[in-house]
Motif scaffolding. Structure first.
Motif, short mmCIF file in Angstrom:
data_model
loop_
_atom_site.label_atom_id
_atom_site.label_comp_id
_atom_site.label_asym_id
_atom_site.label_seq_id
_atom_site.Cartn_x
_atom_site.Cartn_y
_atom_site.Cartn_z
N THR A 119 46.67 62.85 37.21
CA THR A 119 46.05 61.93 36.05
C THR A 119 45.22 60.83 37.00
O THR A 119 45.60 60.67 38.27
N ALA A 120 44.49 60.21 36.20
CA ALA A 120 43.44 59.35 36.83
C ALA A 120 44.13 57.98 37.01
O ALA A 120 44.90 57.86 36.15
N PRO A 121 43.92 57.27 38.19
CA PRO A 121 44.84 55.98 38.30
C PRO A 121 43.99 55.25 37.24
O PRO A 121 43.12 55.10 36.91
N ARG A 122 45.19 54.18 36.86
CA ARG A 122 44.80 53.26 35.68
C ARG A 122 43.96 52.20 36.18
O ARG A 122 44.22 51.74 37.25
N LYS A 123 42.95 51.67 35.48
CA LYS A 123 42.04 50.60 35.82
C LYS A 123 43.03 49.29 35.56
O LYS A 123 43.85 49.09 34.82
N LEU A 124 42.80 48.46 36.38
CA LEU A 124 43.41 47.06 36.38
C LEU A 124 42.67 46.14 35.57
O LEU A 124 41.35 46.04 35.44
N SER A 125 43.31 45.51 34.68
CA SER A 125 42.51 44.44 33.99
C SER A 125 41.92 43.31 34.78
O SER A 125 42.51 43.06 35.89
N GLY A 126 41.14 42.37 34.17
CA GLY A 126 40.83 41.28 35.20
C GLY A 126 41.96 40.38 35.58
O GLY A 126 41.94 39.84 36.65
N LEU A 127 42.83 40.04 34.78
CA LEU A 127 44.04 39.36 34.98
C LEU A 127 44.72 39.87 36.14
O LEU A 127 45.46 38.99 36.95
N GLN A 128 45.10 41.14 35.90
CA GLN A 128 45.99 41.82 36.98
C GLN A 128 45.22 41.77 38.26
O GLN A 128 45.94 41.67 39.23
N LYS A 129 43.86 41.79 38.29
CA LYS A 129 43.28 41.74 39.39
C LYS A 129 43.14 40.46 40.14
O LYS A 129 43.29 39.97 41.29
N ASP A 130 43.37 39.50 39.17
CA ASP A 130 43.24 37.85 39.61
C ASP A 130 44.74 37.64 40.29
O ASP A 130 44.81 37.01 41.13
N VAL A 131 45.79 38.20 39.67
CA VAL A 131 47.09 38.17 40.33
C VAL A 131 47.16 38.63 41.57
O VAL A 131 47.87 38.21 42.58
N LEU A 132 46.77 40.09 41.71
CA LEU A 132 46.70 40.48 42.92
C LEU A 132 46.11 39.89 44.04
O LEU A 132 46.40 39.66 45.15
N ARG A 133 44.83 39.22 43.86
CA ARG A 133 43.98 38.32 44.50
C ARG A 133 44.84 37.23 45.05
O ARG A 133 44.61 36.84 46.19
#
Length: 78
Positions: A2-16
Motif C-alpha cells: 500500500t502507498a504511504p498515507r499522506k500527512l495532513s498539514g496539522l500532522q506535519k506541524d506537530v512533527l515539525r
C-alpha cells in the motif's frame, strides 16, 4: 504493497514542533521531557480533535521559546 498515507498539514506541524524541540537542546533531561510530553498527549486525544491539538501546539511553541532562552539552565520535572 500500500502507498504511504499522506500527512495532513496539522500532522506535519506537530512533527515539525517535535523535531524542533529535540534539536533545541542536547541536554538529556530536556530530551526526555520532550519525549514524555509528546508521548503523554499522543494517547490522550483523537486525531480529529483539531482544537485540542492546536491548543497543545500553541503551548508547545511557547515552551520551546522559553527553553531556548540562554538563561534557562534546566527544565522543571513537576
Amino acid at each position: 504493497m500500500t502507498a504511504p498515507r499522506k500527512l495532513s498539514g496539522l500532522q506535519k506541524d506537530v512533527l515539525r514542533l517535535y523535531r524542533d524541540c529535540l534539536r533545541a537542546d542536547t541536554r538529556p533531561r530536556f530530551y526526555a521531557f520532550t519525549r514524555r510530553e509528546f508521548e503523554k498527549n499522543i494517547g490522550a486525544m483523537k486525531r480529529t480533535d483539531v482544537k485540542a491539538i492546536e491548543y497543545l501546539m500553541r503551548i508547545g511553541r511557547r515552551r520551546l521559546e522559553q527553553y531556548r532562552n540562554p538563561n534557562v539552565r534546566d527544565i522543571g520535572q513537576g
